[in-house]
Scaffold this active site. Structure first.
Site, PDB file in Angstrom:
ATOM      1  N   ASP A   1      42.529  40.688  42.950  1.00 49.38           N
ATOM      2  CA  ASP A   1      42.705  40.313  41.569  1.00 49.38           C
ATOM      3  C   ASP A   1      42.140  38.486  41.810  1.00 49.38           C
ATOM      4  O   ASP A   1      42.602  38.057  42.303  1.00 49.38           O
ATOM      5  CB  ASP A   1      44.158  40.143  41.028  1.00 49.38           C
ATOM      6  CG  ASP A   1      44.229  39.658  39.718  1.00 49.38           C
ATOM      7  OD1 ASP A   1      43.399  38.949  39.234  1.00 49.38           O
ATOM      8  OD2 ASP A   1      45.286  39.920  38.981  1.00 49.38           O
ATOM      9  N   HIS A   2      40.819  38.597  41.116  1.00 46.94           N
ATOM     10  CA  HIS A   2      40.284  37.022  41.429  1.00 46.94           C
ATOM     11  C   HIS A   2      41.014  36.045  40.479  1.00 46.94           C
ATOM     12  O   HIS A   2      40.604  34.892  40.846  1.00 46.94           O
ATOM     13  CB  HIS A   2      38.886  37.313  41.169  1.00 46.94           C
ATOM     14  CG  HIS A   2      37.869  36.269  41.832  1.00 46.94           C
ATOM     15  ND1 HIS A   2      38.236  35.357  42.422  1.00 46.94           N
ATOM     16  CD2 HIS A   2      36.477  36.941  42.177  1.00 46.94           C
ATOM     17  CE1 HIS A   2      37.151  35.102  43.219  1.00 46.94           C
ATOM     18  NE2 HIS A   2      36.098  36.085  43.201  1.00 46.94           N
ATOM     19  N   ARG A   3      42.061  36.271  39.922  1.00 47.45           N
ATOM     20  CA  ARG A   3      42.649  35.466  39.194  1.00 47.45           C
ATOM     21  C   ARG A   3      43.573  34.477  40.260  1.00 47.45           C
ATOM     22  O   ARG A   3      43.716  33.272  40.184  1.00 47.45           O
ATOM     23  CB  ARG A   3      43.369  35.843  37.927  1.00 47.45           C
ATOM     24  CG  ARG A   3      42.823  36.469  36.877  1.00 47.45           C
ATOM     25  CD  ARG A   3      43.680  37.203  35.954  1.00 47.45           C
ATOM     26  NE  ARG A   3      44.599  38.017  36.375  1.00 47.45           N
ATOM     27  CZ  ARG A   3      45.572  38.881  35.868  1.00 47.45           C
ATOM     28  NH1 ARG A   3      45.669  38.345  34.691  1.00 47.45           N
ATOM     29  NH2 ARG A   3      46.136  39.696  36.284  1.00 47.45           N
TER      30      ARG A   3
END
Length: 447
Positions: A417-419
């Site tokens: 998850d790039h968040r």
């Protein structure tokens, strides 16, 4: 006194369940906590215990029906039976409306109207009445089932029930040969062989003009694990911004470790494999990259870092893909991890994983190498920041100590998850896992 039992919330927060099989019939005498039915949610098959001792007055639904939580499932005649005494601090409700107190259960009755329910076997060409029926009112009198239905429902395992469904065999007609009256695969196949009447078509001859529309297509209701998986994957794909990174490496030392443990009589029962070694490596590597063991809490506006690892292990089953998790995997040794993974996978494939097994994961591993696949881009389990894919271990030429040698090579695929995780963090995590798989002795130093 007629008392209704409503389908309870099975502790998963799921709105409905499908009745797989009744173990009682109208008129049967039941005891407290006797298994009365098996129901299938989007996550697991669960046995329902009877909350009363008494007589089955009516089954309000048939096997195959999808029942909403809070809807009346079965009615009991508990005349002469004593209900459990309430706690001192509890104020008992009137006997006619009191719900049973089951551990982990206890859905509140729904005040709204009763939803419609689907019926197993309704085809696309069927009538609306065949596909959807209104559930009977609580006080309706249900007609007595046929004589065959009055007998005790047959016992079988989920894979055998699926086989029977695929072959069009009704389990109630099959004679059981297994221990304690269990119907086996051989029983189903033998019955199907005796009753098969359809003419055979020579292999290689395709005569579509001789087939009806229903024979050329098969329509399968979207329910259970497949429905849950589809909803989860769509939610994950369109909520968390996925990114992936890959690493191909020499895992010869890990393969030799596994072979040595399997050859040692002291560890033969643990069945350590490359998956267990990778699981141990993941638990160690997550300490340096805690954001891969975190979740994004949109409502609270917070990132929640877990200080424990509940390691999800994706398992392909007859019911679809499920991801049970090994709780507190970071506290386990390699041998303990191997045993926990094996036990959990076997339980999941048998359809007996509990709601607790199938929830609470913090990071997951999927082993598509068992299918001969080298790499892929796995989709995150909702609520998790990372999932590691293991490819097939292949013996191939590889650079080794300044020359070329045959080595065991594996590709790791990490989706994240790039968040929560930057590319640099993901690369560091994957490198840490790879370093342990290259030299598994590192885990002894870092653990």
């Amino acid at each position: 006194m007629i008392t209704d039992f409503r389908l309870p919330d099975l502790g998963e927060g799921l709105p409905e369940a499908e009745i797989v099989q009744w173990h009682v019939a109208q008129g049967d005498q039941v005891t407290l906590n006797q298994t009365i039915a098996e129901v299938e949610t989007a996550k697991a098959i669960v046995e329902l215990p009877s909350p009363f001792a008494g007589t089955v007055a009516a089954l309000r639904h048939d096997a195959g029906d999808v029942v909403a939580v809070g809807e009346v499932l079965i009615s009991f005649d508990v005349a002469g039976a004593e209900a459990p005494a309430p706690e001192e601090d509890d104020v008992p409700a009137p006997a006619e409306t009191r719900e049973p107190n089951l551990v982990g259960y206890g859905a509140e009755p729904r005040a709204a109207g009763r939803p419609k329910r689907r019926v197993r076997g309704a085809s696309a060409g069927g009538s609306a009445d065949d596909a959807v029926r209104e559930a009977a009112p609580h006080d309706a009198i249900v007609a007595a089932p046929p004589e065959r239905e009055m007998r005790e429902r047959p016992r079988s395992t989920p894979p055998v029930r699926k086989l029977a469904k695929d072959l069009g065999v009704e389990l109630a007609l099959v004679e059981a040969s297994g221990a304690s009256g269990i119907i086996t695969r051989e029983d189903v196949e033998a019955y199907a062989g005796r009753t098969a009447t359809a003419p055979t078509v020579p292999v290689g001859i395709d005569r579509p003009s001789d087939r009806s529309a229903t024979e050329r297509e098969e329509r399968i209701p979207i329910r259970g694990v497949r429905k849950h998986t589809a909803d989860a994957m769509v939610r994950s794909a369109f909520t968390a911004p996925h990114a992936s990174t890959f690493l191909t490496l020499d895992v010869t030392a890990s393969v030799r470790l596994v072979e040595g443990l399997r050859a040692d009589r002291r560890y033969a029962d643990h069945r350590v494999g490359i998956l267990a070694v990778a699981a141990k490596a993941v638990c160690v590597a997550l300490r340096r990259t805690p954001d891969l063991n975190a979740t994004w809490d949109e409502a609270a506006g917070e990132i929640v870092r877990r200080r424990y690892v509940n390691l999800g292990i994706a398992a392909a089953t007859d019911r679809g893909l499920v991801v049970p998790s090994v709780k507190d995997a970071d506290r386990m040794s390699l041998l303990e991890l191997a045993g926990a993974i094996g036990e959990l996978a076997a339980t999941a494939r048998a359809g007996r994983a509990t709601p607790a097994d199938l929830s609470g994961g913090t990071f997951s591993i999927t082993n598509f190498g068992v299918f001969g696949v080298d790499a892929g881009t796995p989709i995150l389990v909702p609520g998790e920041a990372g999932i590691l894919g293991l490819g097939a271990v292949r013996r191939q030429p590889w650079e080794f100590e300044g020359g070329i040698a045959l080595r065991d090579v594996l590709t790791l695929s990490l989706s994240f998850d790039h968040r929560l995780v930057d590319g640099a963090e993901a690369a560091r995590f994957l490198t840490d896992v790879g370093d342990i798989l290259r030299e598994p002795g590192r885990a002894m130093v870092l653990a």
